[in-house]
Each structure stands twice: as C-alpha cells, then as structure tokens.
Scaffold this motif. Structure first.
Motif, mmCIF file in Angstrom:
data_model
loop_
_atom_site.group_PDB
_atom_site.id
_atom_site.type_symbol
_atom_site.label_atom_id
_atom_site.label_comp_id
_atom_site.label_asym_id
_atom_site.label_seq_id
_atom_site.Cartn_x
_atom_site.Cartn_y
_atom_site.Cartn_z
ATOM 1 N N ALA A 89 40.139 37.247 30.393
ATOM 2 C CA ALA A 89 40.482 36.189 31.348
ATOM 3 C C ALA A 89 39.230 35.511 31.897
ATOM 4 O O ALA A 89 39.192 34.297 32.077
ATOM 5 C CB ALA A 89 41.315 36.767 32.498
ATOM 6 N N ARG A 90 38.212 36.312 32.157
ATOM 7 C CA ARG A 90 36.983 35.751 32.721
ATOM 8 C C ARG A 90 36.109 35.079 31.657
ATOM 9 O O ARG A 90 35.439 34.093 31.928
ATOM 10 C CB ARG A 90 36.171 36.854 33.406
ATOM 11 C CG ARG A 90 34.933 36.284 34.060
ATOM 12 C CD ARG A 90 34.265 37.170 35.044
ATOM 13 N NE ARG A 90 35.064 37.846 36.001
ATOM 14 C CZ ARG A 90 35.516 37.323 37.153
ATOM 15 N NH1 ARG A 90 35.287 36.063 37.433
ATOM 16 N NH2 ARG A 90 36.204 38.048 37.985
ATOM 17 N N ILE B 44 29.324 40.103 23.566
ATOM 18 C CA ILE B 44 30.209 41.082 24.205
ATOM 19 C C ILE B 44 29.436 41.880 25.259
ATOM 20 O O ILE B 44 29.913 42.062 26.388
ATOM 21 C CB ILE B 44 30.842 42.010 23.149
ATOM 22 C CG1 ILE B 44 31.776 41.198 22.254
ATOM 23 C CG2 ILE B 44 31.569 43.178 23.811
ATOM 24 C CD1 ILE B 44 32.206 41.918 20.986
ATOM 25 N N LEU B 45 28.259 42.342 24.910
ATOM 26 C CA LEU B 45 27.442 43.104 25.851
ATOM 27 C C LEU B 45 27.112 42.266 27.087
ATOM 28 O O LEU B 45 27.213 42.753 28.227
ATOM 29 C CB LEU B 45 26.160 43.574 25.156
ATOM 30 C CG LEU B 45 25.202 44.407 26.005
ATOM 31 C CD1 LEU B 45 25.867 45.698 26.461
ATOM 32 C CD2 LEU B 45 23.939 44.710 25.204
ATOM 33 N N SER B 46 26.738 41.009 26.895
ATOM 34 C CA SER B 46 26.413 40.128 28.022
ATOM 35 C C SER B 46 27.623 39.930 28.932
ATOM 36 O O SER B 46 27.496 39.959 30.160
ATOM 37 C CB SER B 46 25.938 38.763 27.513
ATOM 38 O OG SER B 46 24.782 38.908 26.732
ATOM 39 N N CYS B 47 28.781 39.746 28.333
ATOM 40 C CA CYS B 47 29.998 39.576 29.133
ATOM 41 C C CYS B 47 30.281 40.835 29.954
ATOM 42 O O CYS B 47 30.667 40.741 31.126
ATOM 43 C CB CYS B 47 31.194 39.243 28.240
ATOM 44 S SG CYS B 47 31.111 37.604 27.496
ATOM 45 N N CYS B 48 30.083 41.994 29.374
ATOM 46 C CA CYS B 48 30.319 43.253 30.090
ATOM 47 C C CYS B 48 29.331 43.428 31.240
ATOM 48 O O CYS B 48 29.707 43.870 32.332
ATOM 49 C CB CYS B 48 30.250 44.435 29.136
ATOM 50 S SG CYS B 48 31.650 44.514 28.002
ATOM 51 N N VAL B 49 28.079 43.074 31.021
ATOM 52 C CA VAL B 49 27.067 43.175 32.085
ATOM 53 C C VAL B 49 27.431 42.233 33.226
ATOM 54 O O VAL B 49 27.432 42.625 34.407
ATOM 55 C CB VAL B 49 25.654 42.875 31.536
ATOM 56 C CG1 VAL B 49 24.650 42.674 32.667
ATOM 57 C CG2 VAL B 49 25.196 43.996 30.609
ATOM 58 N N LEU B 50 27.764 40.992 32.901
ATOM 59 C CA LEU B 50 28.159 40.034 33.945
ATOM 60 C C LEU B 50 29.417 40.501 34.669
ATOM 61 O O LEU B 50 29.523 40.400 35.897
ATOM 62 C CB LEU B 50 28.370 38.644 33.335
ATOM 63 C CG LEU B 50 27.104 37.928 32.878
ATOM 64 C CD1 LEU B 50 27.467 36.670 32.093
ATOM 65 C CD2 LEU B 50 26.212 37.608 34.061
ATOM 66 N N HIS B 51 30.358 41.028 33.920
ATOM 67 C CA HIS B 51 31.589 41.555 34.507
ATOM 68 C C HIS B 51 31.268 42.635 35.542
ATOM 69 O O HIS B 51 31.800 42.634 36.657
ATOM 70 C CB HIS B 51 32.477 42.126 33.397
ATOM 71 C CG HIS B 51 33.570 43.011 33.880
ATOM 72 N ND1 HIS B 51 34.757 42.522 34.356
ATOM 73 C CD2 HIS B 51 33.643 44.359 33.965
ATOM 74 C CE1 HIS B 51 35.531 43.532 34.719
ATOM 75 N NE2 HIS B 51 34.881 44.653 34.484
ATOM 76 N N ASN B 52 30.381 43.563 35.187
ATOM 77 C CA ASN B 52 30.021 44.643 36.106
ATOM 78 C C ASN B 52 29.300 44.105 37.340
ATOM 79 O O ASN B 52 29.514 44.597 38.450
ATOM 80 C CB ASN B 52 29.169 45.691 35.395
ATOM 81 C CG ASN B 52 29.991 46.506 34.414
ATOM 82 O OD1 ASN B 52 31.219 46.574 34.511
ATOM 83 N ND2 ASN B 52 29.321 47.109 33.447
ATOM 84 N N PHE C 249 29.802 41.104 38.669
ATOM 85 C CA PHE C 249 30.863 40.491 39.475
ATOM 86 C C PHE C 249 31.639 41.570 40.227
ATOM 87 O O PHE C 249 31.951 41.428 41.402
ATOM 88 C CB PHE C 249 31.841 39.696 38.610
ATOM 89 C CG PHE C 249 31.264 38.468 37.978
ATOM 90 C CD1 PHE C 249 30.223 37.758 38.557
ATOM 91 C CD2 PHE C 249 31.771 37.999 36.780
ATOM 92 C CE1 PHE C 249 29.699 36.618 37.967
ATOM 93 C CE2 PHE C 249 31.267 36.857 36.183
ATOM 94 C CZ PHE C 249 30.219 36.170 36.777
ATOM 95 N N LYS C 250 31.948 42.638 39.540
ATOM 96 C CA LYS C 250 32.729 43.723 40.130
ATOM 97 C C LYS C 250 31.983 44.340 41.316
ATOM 98 O O LYS C 250 32.581 44.643 42.343
ATOM 99 C CB LYS C 250 33.014 44.794 39.066
ATOM 100 C CG LYS C 250 33.862 45.927 39.533
ATOM 101 C CD LYS C 250 35.306 45.520 39.655
ATOM 102 C CE LYS C 250 36.167 46.736 39.931
ATOM 103 N NZ LYS C 250 37.382 46.408 40.594
ATOM 104 N N MET C 251 30.668 44.501 41.180
ATOM 105 C CA MET C 251 29.877 45.104 42.255
ATOM 106 C C MET C 251 29.692 44.165 43.443
ATOM 107 O O MET C 251 29.608 44.614 44.578
ATOM 108 C CB MET C 251 28.491 45.516 41.733
ATOM 109 C CG MET C 251 28.527 46.702 40.796
ATOM 110 S SD MET C 251 26.908 47.320 40.232
ATOM 111 C CE MET C 251 25.839 45.914 40.200
ATOM 112 N N CYS C 252 29.626 42.855 43.183
ATOM 113 C CA CYS C 252 29.215 41.916 44.222
ATOM 114 C C CYS C 252 30.333 41.053 44.794
ATOM 115 O O CYS C 252 30.116 40.374 45.796
ATOM 116 C CB CYS C 252 28.131 40.984 43.666
ATOM 117 S SG CYS C 252 26.671 41.858 43.102
#
Length: 144
Positions: free
Chosen positions: A51-52, A71-79, A81-84
C-alpha cells in the motif's frame, strides 16, 4: 522444500472458518488456527508495504540485483515510518486482522489445490512428525 510446515488437510484452516464458530477442537485444529493466524499477520505486513510502495505490487522488469535493493529500501523506509509516525492511516488500516487483503481472492482456494513439493518422503514424514508434536504442545498449552 525441506522444513516446509503445512497445515493439516481436512481440518478448518482459514480464520473466517473460526468466526462465530466453536473454538478449535483438537490439536490439528489448534495448529491450523495458529498457522492461519501467523499467515494473516505476515500477509497484513506485506499489505502495508504494497500500500505504501506501489512499486512492490507491480515490480518493473529490473534485474534481480536491482529488485533486491528496491525491496530492501522499501523495508528500511517502512521501519523508519513505523518508528517515527504515530497514527499512520496505513498502519491503522492493516492493524485490523479482518482487513480484506488483495491476495485473499487468490489464496482463499489455494489450500484446496493439490501441491506436491519436490521433497523426499523421509523429509515429509519428518516435518509431519514435527507438526504433530507442535500441535500437541499447542493443544496442551491451551488446556493449562
């Protein structure tokens, strides 16, 4: 594949099969319920990512090395976003375990289709024994 832990056939599996019905009855059903619950959590995690980051839904035909980094970059950005970011509407939406997932239509009938993994019979028996022990432990833990 070695280590593949399949649900029990002929027992309720999908979470919707348990809604408004009796709780899991027996070790096989409690295993299938737990297996389905974990699968649901993983599918919702992938739902948030898709979705993101729509590029993950329709990956351009890049070479695999480039796809891996996307994929790795999306996961890092996702994490990050989740933290902040508290109260993010995408996280809030997918936190609901009853959310309709894009893959639900495809996966709803996938369990009924016969899939023959290319593994040895001894490996299949080994994993079936492991599944039986795990199912019994889940069932015994429920009774405690």
């Amino acid at each position: 594949m070695p280590g593949f832990l399949s649900p029990y056939r002929g027992e309720r599996y999908h979470l919707r099969d348990y809604r408004g019905a009796k709780n899991p009855q027996g070790p096989e059903e409690i295993f299938n319920y737990t297996h389905s619950s974990l699968r649901n959590v993983l599918e919702r995690c992938f739902g948030v990512l898709k979705a993101r980051f729509p590029i993950l839904r329709d990956m351009p035909p890049y070479d695999l090395k480039r796809q891996k980094y996307i994929i790795l970059s999306c996961c890092v950005l996702h994490n990050l976003f989740k933290m902040c970011k508290d109260g993010d509407p995408i996280f809030t939406h997918y936190a609901n375990e009853n959310v309709e997932l894009e893959d639900d239509i495809v996966t709803a009938n996938a369990f009924e289709d016969e899939v023959t993994p290319s593994v040895s019979q001894s490996e299949l028996r080994r994993m079936a024994k492991f599944r039986d022990r795990l199912a019994k432990r889940l069932w015994d833990r429920q009774d405690s």
